[in-house]
Design an enzyme around this catalytic site. Sequence first.
Site, PDB file in Angstrom:
ATOM      1  CG  HIS A 249     -11.548  26.896  -5.134  1.00 41.76           C
ATOM      2  ND1 HIS A 249     -12.459  27.351  -6.053  1.00 41.76           N
ATOM      3  CD2 HIS A 249     -12.185  26.927  -3.937  1.00 41.76           C
ATOM      4  CE1 HIS A 249     -13.601  27.637  -5.444  1.00 41.76           C
ATOM      5  NE2 HIS A 249     -13.452  27.393  -4.161  1.00 41.76           N
ATOM      6  CG  HIS A 400     -17.974  32.872 -10.976  1.00 45.01           C
ATOM      7  ND1 HIS A 400     -18.876  32.967  -9.939  1.00 45.01           N
ATOM      8  CD2 HIS A 400     -16.868  32.262 -10.463  1.00 45.01           C
ATOM      9  CE1 HIS A 400     -18.351  32.443  -8.840  1.00 45.01           C
ATOM     10  NE2 HIS A 400     -17.136  32.016  -9.134  1.00 45.01           N
ATOM     11  CG  PHE A 401     -12.989  34.328 -12.261  1.00 48.30           C
ATOM     12  CD1 PHE A 401     -13.301  33.545 -11.175  1.00 48.30           C
ATOM     13  CD2 PHE A 401     -12.187  33.777 -13.256  1.00 48.30           C
ATOM     14  CE1 PHE A 401     -12.834  32.241 -11.054  1.00 48.30           C
ATOM     15  CE2 PHE A 401     -11.708  32.472 -13.151  1.00 48.30           C
ATOM     16  CZ  PHE A 401     -12.036  31.711 -12.050  1.00 48.30           C
ATOM     17  CG  HIS A 402     -14.801  40.342 -14.494  1.00 44.98           C
ATOM     18  ND1 HIS A 402     -14.286  39.301 -15.222  1.00 44.98           N
ATOM     19  CD2 HIS A 402     -13.974  41.403 -14.721  1.00 44.98           C
ATOM     20  CE1 HIS A 402     -13.206  39.714 -15.880  1.00 44.98           C
ATOM     21  NE2 HIS A 402     -12.990  40.970 -15.586  1.00 44.98           N
ATOM     22  NE  ARG A 466      -8.096  31.788 -19.467  1.00 43.22           N
ATOM     23  CZ  ARG A 466      -7.731  30.786 -18.688  1.00 43.22           C
ATOM     24  NH1 ARG A 466      -7.660  29.568 -19.176  1.00 43.22           N
ATOM     25  NH2 ARG A 466      -7.429  30.990 -17.432  1.00 43.22           N
TER      26      ARG A 466
END
Length: 578
Positions: A249, A400-402, A466
Amino acid sequence: MSEVIYNSETGVNHHQYRKHKIFEVNEKEENKVIDRKDAKLVMAHMYVAIVCLIIGGLAGLVQTLVRSGTLKLPAGIGYYQILTVHGIILALVLTTFFIMGFQISAISRTTGPLSGLSRRLGWIGFWVMLIGTAMAATMVLLNKATVLYTFYAPLQAHVIFYIGMALVIVGSWISAAGQMMGYFRWRKEHPGQKTPLISYMATINNVMWIVCSIGVALTVLLQMIPWSLGLVDRIDVTLSRTLFWYFGHALVYFWLLPAYMSWYAVVPKIIGTKAFSDNLARFAFMLFLFFSIPVGIHHQLVEPGIDVTWKYVQVVLTFMVVIPSLMTAFSLFATFETYGRKTGAKGLLGWLKTLPWNDARFVLPFIGMAAFIPGGAGGLVNASAQMDQVVHNTIWITGHFHLTVATAVILTFFGTMYWLIPHCTGRVLTKQLNKLALIQGYMWAIGMSIMSGAMHFIGLFGAPRRSTYSEYGGSKVAAEWIPYQIIQAVGGTILFISIILVVIIFIRLAFFAPKGHEPYPIATAMDEHLPTTKLVENWKFLIIVTIALILIAYTIPVSQMFIDPPPGAKGFGEGKLW
């Protein structure tokens, strides 16, 4: 004294700079360039970063096409092999090389040329990271390290992969040490003076990075390498995952803080005004150092082996990070509004019209700022114990990560690159390249909105991350997901076209753009004359508080993994790492 004019070749300077004369700067400071030897070191990092962007971007495009069913991988190449390439090469390697290069440039620009030792450490760190990257990448390409971006147990890779990743971490420590030497040398030579803001920010990020990456180094050196060599039969999976997320994190903030460095200390200069507050920026970075590390267990809310009390403690600490994030948002938009009011803007949002919307160096970071609003809101969902149950391990997390690293961070990196590369190579950002950069930025925003939006939406209905979804066969649920996979592929295709434009712009700025001077923009703040807020540069205080919070958050939960295993667990409670 002179007006703020950046580059007569680009055509991106606003008439209001000259018309309103918002503030003046020292011409000598405006024309200051980083040392040529330091510039070569910076460019070495940028060359690796752009190669990573090409490889990782292509892997990302292939992923979306495979998920949508429009492409079948040839020659026995596996989907998860491509996924591993995409995640590691972009999220770990590209970001680390770019960040180290950018921070080296910031230290050199604001504290003076690197000393011989600092520069040597920078080059040693660069080569150690590059060798490690080559080792890890070789194993992934040989399909002997298909362990995803997180690469933790029970997935196992070839030992060369783990050694390579360890070298990437060690190399970054060496480079960070060289950068911090420049910062502390400046402090020693200028006792009692306020350190340059961007050099302080880079040092905070380096300290945080060194402290947090100890976790992943421990699990790689003490668990993964012995396990992959066959020296032990098993390892403690819960401990391995906990050590990874102790790092994982804070890694997010290792990505974010250099973007924040640009937002706080560079963007105000680009638009032609002063930053809102130097002291507020330092205080925010101090809080990021405190609260970005002792929060990793909120990624493990659904896992056994960790007492729920400590999960709750780390959720609370996670929400503390919201405070410096909101401080950053307030500071940035206060800067923009102050600028707009001084140029005569009226009404609640009239100042928005006055911003330099024809300057890619501003527009791309601004799109990143805007993307971080929904990205941050999604992070609150992920960190909430109850709401996380809905989205955990779904493709919502990927979306979210993107929005965060792949939009807020990477677009800011692109915007930074468009002035940093010509500054280092003695060239200029031309009108043509600026227009192409604007097109690239808007295409990225459109492509990511499409792809990430589909990921968020379908994730709410349980679509796993994934996954190619092939294991669901012809089920009704899988059939309902297919249109959203096609939408993701459309967005991914637009993003890849945007990547091609980035590469074209990079090559032009590095080798073919007209010779000239592209300034390295560093803003002054409205409260520049005020002394630094107490304690923010007291490094003994900063380190003690950081370590104390880490010990509070992790001592008991980690010790319980040795002495109080969950029911039925094997390999726990034996007083050793495996």
